[in-house]
Design an enzyme around this catalytic site. Structure first.
Site, PDB file in Angstrom:
ATOM      1  N   GLU A 251      -6.719   6.077 -11.405  1.00 19.13           N
ATOM      2  CA  GLU A 251      -5.982   5.137 -10.544  1.00 19.13           C
ATOM      3  C   GLU A 251      -5.558   5.798  -9.238  1.00 19.13           C
ATOM      4  O   GLU A 251      -5.616   5.191  -8.177  1.00 19.13           O
ATOM      5  CB  GLU A 251      -4.754   4.572 -11.274  1.00 19.13           C
ATOM      6  CG  GLU A 251      -5.098   3.577 -12.366  1.00 19.13           C
ATOM      7  CD  GLU A 251      -5.822   2.339 -11.837  1.00 19.13           C
ATOM      8  OE1 GLU A 251      -5.701   2.040 -10.646  1.00 19.13           O
ATOM      9  OE2 GLU A 251      -6.522   1.688 -12.623  1.00 19.13           O
TER      10      GLU A 251
ATOM     11  N   ASP B 190      -3.463  -5.436  -6.323  1.00 16.41           N
ATOM     12  CA  ASP B 190      -3.994  -4.535  -5.292  1.00 16.41           C
ATOM     13  C   ASP B 190      -4.726  -5.416  -4.273  1.00 16.41           C
ATOM     14  O   ASP B 190      -4.634  -6.655  -4.339  1.00 16.41           O
ATOM     15  CB  ASP B 190      -4.914  -3.457  -5.904  1.00 16.41           C
ATOM     16  CG  ASP B 190      -6.223  -4.030  -6.410  1.00 16.41           C
ATOM     17  OD1 ASP B 190      -6.346  -5.281  -6.520  1.00 16.41           O
ATOM     18  OD2 ASP B 190      -7.149  -3.253  -6.686  1.00 16.41           O
TER      19      ASP B 190
ATOM     20  N   TYR C 167       2.154  -0.634  -8.199  1.00 15.53           N
ATOM     21  CA  TYR C 167       0.799  -0.928  -8.652  1.00 15.53           C
ATOM     22  C   TYR C 167       0.340   0.077  -9.717  1.00 15.53           C
ATOM     23  O   TYR C 167      -0.124  -0.303 -10.802  1.00 15.53           O
ATOM     24  CB  TYR C 167      -0.202  -0.932  -7.472  1.00 15.53           C
ATOM     25  CG  TYR C 167      -1.606  -0.783  -7.987  1.00 15.53           C
ATOM     26  CD1 TYR C 167      -2.276  -1.880  -8.516  1.00 15.53           C
ATOM     27  CD2 TYR C 167      -2.212   0.477  -8.063  1.00 15.53           C
ATOM     28  CE1 TYR C 167      -3.522  -1.744  -9.075  1.00 15.53           C
ATOM     29  CE2 TYR C 167      -3.464   0.629  -8.623  1.00 15.53           C
ATOM     30  CZ  TYR C 167      -4.118  -0.486  -9.129  1.00 15.53           C
ATOM     31  OH  TYR C 167      -5.334  -0.330  -9.709  1.00 15.53           O
TER      32      TYR C 167
END
Ligand code: SF4
Length: 350
Positions: A59, A160, A142
């Site tokens: 990520e 996102d 996020y």
């Protein structure tokens, strides 16, 4: 998975407000999206594991970096730092060297700082909830939601750039800020939150793309208000163009008696307080060509909104430049900028 005629007619009449989707409609939306994801998702290396360290690493790498570039670096980074303990124990220069080529080096520094917190303060155990994850360095809303849902199954939605675009097109509204998070949370499949979040992002990345959405093949086309109508209005920001010049100064030390040759390259270190890539190593930059000769080679390099034409000159570095000679054998351990690595590869030195 086709919608029934009644369902389709009902959907086509809808104003497209995702917040007022009925429970049955949301159930159908999730069913269509997840069935598509199960069959068509890209086979990406970080999707084989729910290990929080791997999910977290992917990520962070995927923020502001193309999937293809992340694939190139992800496995190698894991080879060097297979666990959060190994990462926490590494020197910062080694972490930056492994990050070289991915750009936005602040992410690597934050990753390193968070690894130290996890190991020193939590005995190597990751926080398991979105709220706790957000207390770690470099983990925002996020990333915390992505890790919590993918690694730990917490029913929390992500937003996102891809999800934002999909939600806006589905609803036909220019939603922003909190409205996006509410809409994403409203659609979320609480039974498979990690897969649902990844499916929404995947849809935005490969079907509902910024300029050319593939609406006829979209798995949720019957739930969508816009069906590509935004696409024509969304023009990419024009790229700026710049030319930059670097000196590639290298020499060969011939240790004939010892029967070996050692190639060294002259590198300079960026200022520690530079806003971009502080403390990283690169080739000496020069302002121009003095109008003589021609560069050894040229390459192209893009950073955010600027396309660079990079001219590389094989000559001695200007005498006022301070730097150091680095053996080619040691280059892999040096925190090089992505562009320096690219130039050295093109020159067949790396
Ligand atoms: Fe995007 Fe088209 Fe699918 Fe709507 S139908 S979500 S615009 S790809």
């Amino acid at each position: 998975m086709a919608a029934s005629a009644a369902e389709t007619e009902f959907i086509l009449k809808r104003p497209g407000d995702l917040l007022t989707f009925s429970s049955a409609l949301k159930l159908n939306f999730r069913r269509h999206l997840l069935a598509w994801y199960d069959h068509h998702r890209r086979d990406l290396p970080w999707r084989t594991s729910r290990d929080p360290y791997r999910v977290w690493l992917s990520e962070i790498m995927l923020q502001q970096t193309r999937v293809a570039a992340v694939i190139e670096h992800y496995q190698e980074f894991l080879r060097r730092f297979p666990t959060v303990e190994k990462l926490a124990a590494a020197r910062e220069s080694s972490v930056l060297a492994a990050w070289s080529g991915l750009g936005y080096y602040r992410r690597a520094r934050m990753l390193h700082a968070a690894a130290k917190v996890i190991v020193r303060e939590r005995g190597g155990k990751f926080p398991t909830t979105e709220q706790e994850l957000r207390t770690l360095p470099g983990i925002g809303r996020y990333t915390a939601a992505a890790i919590a849902s993918i690694a730990f199954g917490e029913p929390t939605a992500v937003v996102d750039g891809n999800v934002e675009r999909v939600l806006q097109r589905l609803s036909g509204k220019r939603m922003a800020g909190e409205a996006l998070w509410t809409a994403a949370g409203n659609l979320l499949d609480a039974k498979r939150p990690g897969d649902f979040n990844q499916a929404m992002m995947e849809l935005g990345a490969v079907v509902c793309t910024p300029r050319d959405p593939a609406c006829p093949t979209c798995p949720v086309v019957q739930f969508c208000t816009m069906r590509g109508e935004f696409a024509a209005k969304e023009k990419a920001a024009p790229q700026k163009k710049r030319e930059i010049h670097y000196v590639l100064d290298h020499h060969i030390e011939d240790h004939r008696n010892a029967g070996r040759r050692n190639v060294e390259v002259f590198l300079v270190q960026r200022a520690r307080d530079a806003s971009l890539m502080p403390g990283m190593w690169e080739l000496p930059k020069i302002t121009g060509t003095n109008g003589t000769g021609s560069p050894s080679f040229t390459l192209r390099h893009s950073i955010t909104v600027t396309d660079y034409t990079v001219q590389v000159w094989r000559c001695a570095a200007p005498s006022h430049v301070s730097g150091k000679w680095v053996s080619v054998k040691r280059l892999r351990q040096v925190a090089l900028t992505g562009l320096a690595r690219k130039i050295l590869r093109k020159a067949a030195i790396l």
